[in-house]
Design a protein around this motif. Sequence first.
Motif, PDB file in Angstrom:
ATOM      1  N   TYR A  85       5.804  -6.392  -0.240  1.00 20.46           N
ATOM      2  CA  TYR A  85       4.696  -5.660   0.349  1.00 20.46           C
ATOM      3  C   TYR A  85       4.392  -6.164   1.754  1.00 20.46           C
ATOM      4  O   TYR A  85       4.666  -7.305   2.095  1.00 20.46           O
ATOM      5  CB  TYR A  85       3.426  -5.852  -0.490  1.00 20.46           C
TER       6      TYR A  85
ATOM      7  N   ARG B 196      -3.213  -6.268   0.029  1.00 14.12           N
ATOM      8  CA  ARG B 196      -1.785  -6.009  -0.129  1.00 14.12           C
ATOM      9  C   ARG B 196      -1.529  -4.775  -0.970  1.00 14.12           C
ATOM     10  O   ARG B 196      -1.226  -3.730  -0.446  1.00 14.12           O
ATOM     11  CB  ARG B 196      -1.062  -7.204  -0.733  1.00 14.12           C
ATOM     12  N   ASP B 197      -1.544  -4.870  -2.268  1.00 13.44           N
ATOM     13  CA  ASP B 197      -1.122  -3.791  -3.156  1.00 13.44           C
ATOM     14  C   ASP B 197      -1.873  -2.505  -2.836  1.00 13.44           C
ATOM     15  O   ASP B 197      -3.076  -2.504  -2.707  1.00 13.44           O
ATOM     16  CB  ASP B 197      -1.397  -4.183  -4.608  1.00 13.44           C
TER      17      ASP B 197
ATOM     18  N   ASN C 221       0.536  -0.515   1.102  1.00 14.97           N
ATOM     19  CA  ASN C 221       1.908  -0.069   1.328  1.00 14.97           C
ATOM     20  C   ASN C 221       2.785  -0.512   0.179  1.00 14.97           C
ATOM     21  O   ASN C 221       2.291  -1.014  -0.816  1.00 14.97           O
ATOM     22  CB  ASN C 221       2.435  -0.524   2.685  1.00 14.97           C
ATOM     23  N   TYR C 222       4.096  -0.326   0.310  1.00 11.95           N
ATOM     24  CA  TYR C 222       4.975  -0.467  -0.836  1.00 11.95           C
ATOM     25  C   TYR C 222       6.060  -1.501  -0.638  1.00 11.95           C
ATOM     26  O   TYR C 222       6.228  -2.049   0.430  1.00 11.95           O
ATOM     27  CB  TYR C 222       5.592   0.895  -1.178  1.00 11.95           C
ATOM     28  N   GLN C 223       6.846  -1.695  -1.700  1.00 10.19           N
ATOM     29  CA  GLN C 223       7.828  -2.765  -1.736  1.00 10.19           C
ATOM     30  C   GLN C 223       9.143  -2.458  -1.055  1.00 10.19           C
ATOM     31  O   GLN C 223      10.043  -3.264  -1.099  1.00 10.19           O
ATOM     32  CB  GLN C 223       8.121  -3.132  -3.192  1.00 10.19           C
TER      33      GLN C 223
ATOM     34  N   GLN D  76       5.163  -9.845   2.905  1.00 11.52           N
ATOM     35  CA  GLN D  76       5.035 -10.749   1.752  1.00 11.52           C
ATOM     36  C   GLN D  76       6.144 -11.798   1.779  1.00 11.52           C
ATOM     37  O   GLN D  76       5.929 -12.958   1.443  1.00 11.52           O
ATOM     38  CB  GLN D  76       5.101  -9.930   0.470  1.00 11.52           C
TER      39      GLN D  76
END
Length: 171
Positions: free
Chosen positions: A47, A90-91, A94-96, A158
């Motif tokens: 993330y 964070r969560d 946006n995304y992984q 991250q």
Amino acid sequence: MATNLQFIKSATLTSSASQLLVTDCFNKGYDVYEILITKEDRSATGYGELRFLDSSGSELSGSDYDLASLNMYSSGGNTEVRKPAQTYFRDGINYQGTNSADGSAIKLSIYSPDNSSSYTFLSGQASTHYTSQFLTMARTMGVYKQTATVYGIKWYPQSGTINGTEISVYG
């Protein structure tokens, strides 16, 4: 006060770095600020994370970030995320994935960062391809639970590095 969004500042990262700072962008007298994060490219899956900055550009890093989001997937279903007492947002913002080549974007609204007697709130929406398999989107709400004036943001991955990102701020 203007009735339309006014451009305040942008920051662009075109090479690899551990973070992108946008300093001195919230103390302009607006109640609401809009942040657009585009062209994000990261070296590792994970993330993107956001922290607020004070007037000297230092991170506001205590466990004062609360976040809740609803993540929705084109493949079906959704997930609710609740993250109280974090040291960052964070969560859900946006995304992984590792890049935005497929058209992902993040829009954040920051409420009352100039008001030193109020918490600073965040709402956001993001969309992307999730690991190149399906489309996802998220709606997010957050609060920084300190009565401090917020002056800017730190955007960082991250894990790994940011290889290219553009952030624009409007009031």
